[in-house]
Design a protein around this motif. Sequence first.
Motif, mmCIF file in Angstrom:
data_model
loop_
_atom_site.group_PDB
_atom_site.id
_atom_site.type_symbol
_atom_site.label_atom_id
_atom_site.label_comp_id
_atom_site.label_asym_id
_atom_site.label_seq_id
_atom_site.Cartn_x
_atom_site.Cartn_y
_atom_site.Cartn_z
ATOM 1 N N GLY A 1 -24.628 -13.846 26.494
ATOM 2 C CA GLY A 1 -23.361 -13.755 25.796
ATOM 3 C C GLY A 1 -22.283 -13.214 26.701
ATOM 4 N N GLY A 2 -21.102 -13.029 26.141
ATOM 5 C CA GLY A 2 -20.044 -12.393 26.899
ATOM 6 C C GLY A 2 -20.381 -10.944 27.182
ATOM 7 N N ALA A 3 -19.772 -10.384 28.214
ATOM 8 C CA ALA A 3 -20.001 -8.989 28.572
ATOM 9 C C ALA A 3 -19.188 -8.109 27.638
ATOM 10 N N ALA A 4 -19.852 -7.468 26.680
ATOM 11 C CA ALA A 4 -19.161 -6.752 25.616
ATOM 12 C C ALA A 4 -18.511 -5.465 26.115
ATOM 13 N N THR A 5 -17.288 -5.213 25.633
ATOM 14 C CA THR A 5 -16.633 -3.934 25.868
ATOM 15 C C THR A 5 -16.955 -3.009 24.695
ATOM 16 N N THR A 6 -16.404 -1.803 24.743
ATOM 17 C CA THR A 6 -16.636 -0.860 23.655
ATOM 18 C C THR A 6 -16.020 -1.340 22.342
ATOM 19 N N ARG A 7 -15.159 -2.336 22.373
ATOM 20 C CA ARG A 7 -14.593 -2.903 21.154
ATOM 21 C C ARG A 7 -15.577 -3.818 20.429
ATOM 22 N N GLN A 8 -16.622 -4.258 21.115
ATOM 23 C CA GLN A 8 -17.516 -5.280 20.582
ATOM 24 C C GLN A 8 -18.881 -4.676 20.242
ATOM 25 N N PRO A 9 -19.213 -4.506 18.940
ATOM 26 C CA PRO A 9 -20.472 -3.853 18.562
ATOM 27 C C PRO A 9 -21.699 -4.754 18.620
ATOM 28 N N VAL A 10 -21.500 -6.069 18.660
ATOM 29 C CA VAL A 10 -22.630 -7.002 18.781
ATOM 30 C C VAL A 10 -22.733 -7.388 20.249
ATOM 31 N N VAL A 11 -23.801 -6.945 20.906
ATOM 32 C CA VAL A 11 -23.931 -7.086 22.351
ATOM 33 C C VAL A 11 -24.532 -8.430 22.731
ATOM 34 N N ALA A 12 -25.474 -8.917 21.951
ATOM 35 C CA ALA A 12 -26.126 -10.196 22.255
ATOM 36 C C ALA A 12 -26.746 -10.726 20.974
ATOM 37 N N ALA A 13 -26.904 -12.038 20.892
ATOM 38 C CA ALA A 13 -27.548 -12.646 19.732
ATOM 39 C C ALA A 13 -28.156 -13.966 20.148
ATOM 40 N N GLY A 14 -29.189 -14.388 19.453
ATOM 41 C CA GLY A 14 -29.834 -15.646 19.805
ATOM 42 C C GLY A 14 -30.974 -15.963 18.876
ATOM 43 N N GLY A 15 -31.832 -16.860 19.304
ATOM 44 C CA GLY A 15 -32.985 -17.195 18.493
ATOM 45 C C GLY A 15 -33.423 -18.628 18.652
ATOM 46 N N LEU A 16 -34.446 -18.975 17.900
ATOM 47 C CA LEU A 16 -34.969 -20.336 17.820
ATOM 48 C C LEU A 16 -34.886 -20.766 16.373
ATOM 49 N N MET A 17 -34.342 -21.926 16.141
ATOM 50 C CA MET A 17 -34.160 -22.405 14.781
ATOM 51 C C MET A 17 -35.024 -23.637 14.543
ATOM 52 N N ASP A 18 -35.912 -23.533 13.584
ATOM 53 C CA ASP A 18 -36.805 -24.633 13.219
ATOM 54 C C ASP A 18 -36.202 -25.361 12.024
ATOM 55 N N VAL A 19 -35.808 -26.610 12.250
ATOM 56 C CA VAL A 19 -35.190 -27.375 11.170
ATOM 57 C C VAL A 19 -36.207 -28.259 10.455
ATOM 58 N N SER A 20 -37.481 -28.141 10.824
ATOM 59 C CA SER A 20 -38.501 -28.937 10.150
ATOM 60 C C SER A 20 -38.797 -28.348 8.776
ATOM 61 N N ARG A 21 -39.253 -29.171 7.880
ATOM 62 C CA ARG A 21 -39.508 -28.739 6.513
ATOM 63 C C ARG A 21 -40.609 -27.677 6.474
ATOM 64 N N GLY A 22 -40.303 -26.560 5.818
ATOM 65 C CA GLY A 22 -41.285 -25.485 5.699
ATOM 66 C C GLY A 22 -41.450 -24.669 6.952
ATOM 67 N N GLY A 23 -40.608 -24.892 7.965
ATOM 68 C CA GLY A 23 -40.760 -24.183 9.220
ATOM 69 C C GLY A 23 -40.146 -22.799 9.178
ATOM 70 N N THR A 24 -40.446 -22.010 10.203
ATOM 71 C CA THR A 24 -39.950 -20.645 10.296
ATOM 72 C C THR A 24 -39.093 -20.503 11.537
ATOM 73 N N SER A 25 -37.918 -19.937 11.380
ATOM 74 C CA SER A 25 -37.004 -19.706 12.488
ATOM 75 C C SER A 25 -36.984 -18.222 12.841
#
Length: 346
Positions: free
Chosen positions: A120-144
């Motif tokens: 992500g962007g390099a967060a300053t003290t103004r930005q409380p969310v430092v990083a975010a991400g993940g894997l998204m399963d769009v298949s039926r019944g799947g888990t992300s």
Amino acid sequence: MSTPDPFDQIATQLRRAHHLRPDDCDAVPTPPPAGRRHGRLPVLAVLAGLAVGGTATAAAIVATRSPSRPLSGRLVPGAGPSDGRYVVRIGPSLDAGDTSWCTTTQVRVGDRIAGSSGCGGAATTRQPVVAAGGLMDVSRGGTSVLSAVVDRRVSAMRLPSGRRITPVRAPELPDGFRAIVATSDAGDAEGDPVFEGRDGRPIPAPTGRSFLPRQATRDASTASARTAPCSIAGTGSARLGTQRVLRSPPTAAPRANGRPFLTCASVVVRMRGRRFVAAVLLDAKHPGDRPAPLPGAVRESDGTYRAEPALSAVRSRDTWLVVRGVDGAVRRAVLRRLSVHRGARR
């Protein structure tokens, strides 16, 4: 140029997915070029074909507030070991001039593995969310798997289903940051997670001052790189490519959130048929000071450090010299053949 809103369409920012063989469990997908991701926090990838039975997960969504899952565990709590596991890791960006944190997510179901990685962007003290991400399963019944690294100002991540996931402390995270990890069914892929502050209100969208600017870099041969503030030298069978180095002595970043690293130089190294990325890390707030410990680093008997994802490192004066890549034995051999050269300083 305006800073992209990291909360805007988080579920649709599908950056890249990697399908790996079982013997590549320690593989780390290479993040996209830094210039294309500056100012963005979320990095989600589509996880297709690794479906896990969704009954238990769907039942869990009834709860409106629950603590974060750990940084690694079973996709479906209480399920058997064959029903899939996930792991989330955070580490420094190895792109020269960057001060970002990167997240890596891997999911294994049976003999299949998928992973995503991004910074992500390099967060300053103004930005409380430092990083975010993940894997998204769009298949039926799947888990992300969705994840975020936040500071104390974030009270919860609200998913489209209405669930609120509260942060938890994790020893693997630096600077007192906290983790938010949620496993969910495909229903949570149909909207955008919202981060809430201590007062329960949505955290305002970031502005241009929420992120640190990248520091200017240039390409350099191993010989010409010695005039740069930092460069990497190699011996023996370690073959170095063109280095990416800072154009001028590093600029201190006192507004950085936490104690991130500034990547002062980076280069691709090839050895024994393998490809690695080596980098020199400085203290971003105070270049020249001893940098902070690497997240989750474990000291080895030979004095080097092992950290995730797939990182070997050694302290070299006021820097970290790090090598990332698969095959730990060869990675450590590469590290032994490299050294840091410090050039011009302010």
